[in-house]
Design a protein around this motif. Structure first.
Motif, PDB file in Angstrom:
ATOM      1  N   TYR A  28       5.093 -28.866  14.861  1.00  0.00           N
ATOM      2  CA  TYR A  28       5.247 -28.402  13.478  1.00  0.00           C
ATOM      3  C   TYR A  28       5.060 -26.898  13.425  1.00  0.00           C
ATOM      4  O   TYR A  28       5.792 -26.198  12.729  1.00  0.00           O
ATOM      5  CB  TYR A  28       4.236 -29.129  12.591  1.00  0.00           C
ATOM      6  CG  TYR A  28       4.341 -28.796  11.127  1.00  0.00           C
ATOM      7  CD1 TYR A  28       5.472 -29.141  10.393  1.00  0.00           C
ATOM      8  CD2 TYR A  28       3.301 -28.158  10.457  1.00  0.00           C
ATOM      9  CE1 TYR A  28       5.568 -28.849   9.044  1.00  0.00           C
ATOM     10  CE2 TYR A  28       3.386 -27.875   9.111  1.00  0.00           C
ATOM     11  CZ  TYR A  28       4.521 -28.217   8.405  1.00  0.00           C
ATOM     12  OH  TYR A  28       4.610 -27.926   7.074  1.00  0.00           O
ATOM     13  N   GLN A  29       4.100 -26.383  14.192  1.00  0.00           N
ATOM     14  CA  GLN A  29       3.885 -24.942  14.253  1.00  0.00           C
ATOM     15  C   GLN A  29       5.111 -24.251  14.849  1.00  0.00           C
ATOM     16  O   GLN A  29       5.475 -23.151  14.428  1.00  0.00           O
ATOM     17  CB  GLN A  29       2.634 -24.612  15.070  1.00  0.00           C
ATOM     18  CG  GLN A  29       1.341 -25.038  14.416  1.00  0.00           C
ATOM     19  CD  GLN A  29       1.121 -24.359  13.069  1.00  0.00           C
ATOM     20  OE1 GLN A  29       1.309 -23.158  12.937  1.00  0.00           O
ATOM     21  NE2 GLN A  29       0.743 -25.138  12.074  1.00  0.00           N
ATOM     22  N   ALA A  30       5.747 -24.882  15.830  1.00  0.00           N
ATOM     23  CA  ALA A  30       6.961 -24.307  16.420  1.00  0.00           C
ATOM     24  C   ALA A  30       8.065 -24.217  15.374  1.00  0.00           C
ATOM     25  O   ALA A  30       8.782 -23.218  15.308  1.00  0.00           O
ATOM     26  CB  ALA A  30       7.414 -25.129  17.623  1.00  0.00           C
ATOM     27  N   ALA A  31       8.199 -25.245  14.548  1.00  0.00           N
ATOM     28  CA  ALA A  31       9.194 -25.202  13.476  1.00  0.00           C
ATOM     29  C   ALA A  31       8.874 -24.066  12.507  1.00  0.00           C
ATOM     30  O   ALA A  31       9.774 -23.344  12.072  1.00  0.00           O
ATOM     31  CB  ALA A  31       9.239 -26.541  12.743  1.00  0.00           C
ATOM     32  N   LEU A  32       7.594 -23.907  12.196  1.00  0.00           N
ATOM     33  CA  LEU A  32       7.199 -22.815  11.298  1.00  0.00           C
ATOM     34  C   LEU A  32       7.485 -21.449  11.915  1.00  0.00           C
ATOM     35  O   LEU A  32       7.808 -20.500  11.201  1.00  0.00           O
ATOM     36  CB  LEU A  32       5.715 -22.932  10.933  1.00  0.00           C
ATOM     37  CG  LEU A  32       5.334 -24.116  10.046  1.00  0.00           C
ATOM     38  CD1 LEU A  32       3.821 -24.139   9.826  1.00  0.00           C
ATOM     39  CD2 LEU A  32       6.065 -24.058   8.720  1.00  0.00           C
ATOM     40  N   LEU A  33       7.381 -21.336  13.236  1.00  0.00           N
ATOM     41  CA  LEU A  33       7.697 -20.088  13.930  1.00  0.00           C
ATOM     42  C   LEU A  33       9.131 -19.681  13.628  1.00  0.00           C
ATOM     43  O   LEU A  33       9.396 -18.531  13.269  1.00  0.00           O
ATOM     44  CB  LEU A  33       7.488 -20.253  15.442  1.00  0.00           C
ATOM     45  CG  LEU A  33       7.920 -19.079  16.322  1.00  0.00           C
ATOM     46  CD1 LEU A  33       7.021 -17.871  16.093  1.00  0.00           C
ATOM     47  CD2 LEU A  33       7.876 -19.494  17.790  1.00  0.00           C
ATOM     48  N   LEU A  56      10.850 -20.456  11.167  1.00  0.00           N
ATOM     49  CA  LEU A  56      11.004 -20.171   9.738  1.00  0.00           C
ATOM     50  C   LEU A  56      10.288 -18.885   9.329  1.00  0.00           C
ATOM     51  O   LEU A  56      10.296 -18.508   8.165  1.00  0.00           O
ATOM     52  CB  LEU A  56      10.456 -21.341   8.904  1.00  0.00           C
ATOM     53  CG  LEU A  56      11.215 -22.651   9.048  1.00  0.00           C
ATOM     54  CD1 LEU A  56      10.466 -23.774   8.335  1.00  0.00           C
ATOM     55  CD2 LEU A  56      12.635 -22.518   8.489  1.00  0.00           C
ATOM     56  N   GLY A  57       9.648 -18.235  10.301  1.00  0.00           N
ATOM     57  CA  GLY A  57       8.934 -16.989  10.016  1.00  0.00           C
ATOM     58  C   GLY A  57       7.584 -17.209   9.362  1.00  0.00           C
ATOM     59  O   GLY A  57       7.020 -16.290   8.788  1.00  0.00           O
ATOM     60  N   LYS A  58       7.043 -18.415   9.470  1.00  0.00           N
ATOM     61  CA  LYS A  58       5.776 -18.749   8.812  1.00  0.00           C
ATOM     62  C   LYS A  58       4.638 -19.004   9.797  1.00  0.00           C
ATOM     63  O   LYS A  58       3.574 -19.446   9.406  1.00  0.00           O
ATOM     64  CB  LYS A  58       5.965 -19.961   7.907  1.00  0.00           C
ATOM     65  CG  LYS A  58       6.935 -19.706   6.769  1.00  0.00           C
ATOM     66  CD  LYS A  58       7.083 -20.911   5.877  1.00  0.00           C
ATOM     67  CE  LYS A  58       8.046 -20.600   4.745  1.00  0.00           C
ATOM     68  NZ  LYS A  58       8.177 -21.714   3.823  1.00  0.00           N
ATOM     69  N   ALA A  59       4.884 -18.748  11.088  1.00  0.00           N
ATOM     70  CA  ALA A  59       3.849 -18.895  12.114  1.00  0.00           C
ATOM     71  C   ALA A  59       4.145 -17.876  13.205  1.00  0.00           C
ATOM     72  O   ALA A  59       5.257 -17.377  13.318  1.00  0.00           O
ATOM     73  CB  ALA A  59       3.836 -20.308  12.688  1.00  0.00           C
ATOM     74  N   SER A  60       3.144 -17.598  13.995  1.00  0.00           N
ATOM     75  CA  SER A  60       3.297 -16.645  15.094  1.00  0.00           C
ATOM     76  C   SER A  60       3.325 -17.406  16.423  1.00  0.00           C
ATOM     77  O   SER A  60       2.881 -18.555  16.492  1.00  0.00           O
ATOM     78  CB  SER A  60       2.119 -15.677  15.099  1.00  0.00           C
ATOM     79  OG  SER A  60       0.928 -16.361  15.462  1.00  0.00           O
ATOM     80  N   VAL A  86      16.458 -15.562  20.433  1.00  0.00           N
ATOM     81  CA  VAL A  86      17.226 -15.546  19.188  1.00  0.00           C
ATOM     82  C   VAL A  86      16.997 -14.237  18.423  1.00  0.00           C
ATOM     83  O   VAL A  86      17.905 -13.730  17.769  1.00  0.00           O
ATOM     84  CB  VAL A  86      16.846 -16.767  18.304  1.00  0.00           C
ATOM     85  CG1 VAL A  86      17.344 -16.623  16.878  1.00  0.00           C
ATOM     86  CG2 VAL A  86      17.368 -18.044  18.930  1.00  0.00           C
ATOM     87  N   ASN A  87      15.788 -13.701  18.554  1.00  0.00           N
ATOM     88  CA  ASN A  87      15.456 -12.463  17.837  1.00  0.00           C
ATOM     89  C   ASN A  87      15.731 -11.200  18.659  1.00  0.00           C
ATOM     90  O   ASN A  87      15.298 -10.112  18.286  1.00  0.00           O
ATOM     91  CB  ASN A  87      14.005 -12.517  17.360  1.00  0.00           C
ATOM     92  CG  ASN A  87      13.867 -13.456  16.176  1.00  0.00           C
ATOM     93  OD1 ASN A  87      14.311 -13.145  15.084  1.00  0.00           O
ATOM     94  ND2 ASN A  87      13.297 -14.624  16.411  1.00  0.00           N
ATOM     95  N   GLY A  88      16.446 -11.354  19.779  1.00  0.00           N
ATOM     96  CA  GLY A  88      16.913 -10.203  20.534  1.00  0.00           C
ATOM     97  C   GLY A  88      15.940  -9.578  21.515  1.00  0.00           C
ATOM     98  O   GLY A  88      16.226  -8.525  22.077  1.00  0.00           O
TER      99      GLY A  88
END
Length: 167
Positions: free
Chosen positions: A84-89, A91-95, A128-130
């Motif tokens: 779940y934390q990986a999914a939030l990552l 989405l920009g909601k976890a580190s 994905v973020n380069g």
């Protein structure tokens, strides 16, 4: 119309009482989950699943029984399991740190496996973020675990080869 067919099949199969108990467990699980009692909800959903009355045939007769499987998954996600934390990552909601911290919790015998998976998904996040350098670092961490039976291991090897060719 569907309810009559479902009831007739259940009665003919002699499983109406058992399926009623499963439905009651699922409904109680839903109520507990919505009330924030995640441990109780997971227990109720698991009880419904383990009853033996939720199989392929039962799901075809009454697709609503799939709610036990789905509900248990929702409970695990809401309890903050690492995936779940990986999914939030994404989405920009976890580190990345939060993903790794979550992966390191739980059964210590499975920790290295969860870390390997987390490393891969963090690597994908950086890719994905380069940030290819950071991505490659996490892909190397996956390979360094030596857990070759995981798809993430193979995926990390593929990404490392692809990144090496791109240079």
């Amino acid at each position: 119309k569907h309810a009559i067919v479902i009831l007739a099949v259940a009665i003919l199969a002699g499983a109406a009482p058992a399926r009623a108990e499963v439905r009651a467990d699922v409904e109680a699980g839903d109520k507990a989950r919505h009330g924030g009692a995640f441990k109780e909800a997971a227990g109720l959903y698991t009880q419904a699943i383990r009853s033996g009355h939720i199989d392929g045939a039962a799901l075809k007769i009454n697709p609503g029984l799939a709610e036990a499987l789905n509900g248990r998954g929702l409970v695990f996600a809401q309890k903050g399991h690492w995936i779940y934390q990986a999914a939030l990552l994404y989405l920009g909601k976890a580190s990345p740190k939060q993903v790794l911290d979550a992966a390191r919790k739980g059964d210590p015998h499975k920790r290295r496996e969860r870390e390997a998976e987390a490393y891969f998904y963090i690597g994908q996040y950086y890719l994905v973020n380069g940030d290819e350098k950071a991505a490659a670092g996490y892909f190397r961490k996956v390979v360094d675990t030596g857990i070759t039976r995981f798809y993430e291991y193979t995926g990390a090897e593929v990404e490392l080869r692809r990144l090496a060719r791109a240079r």
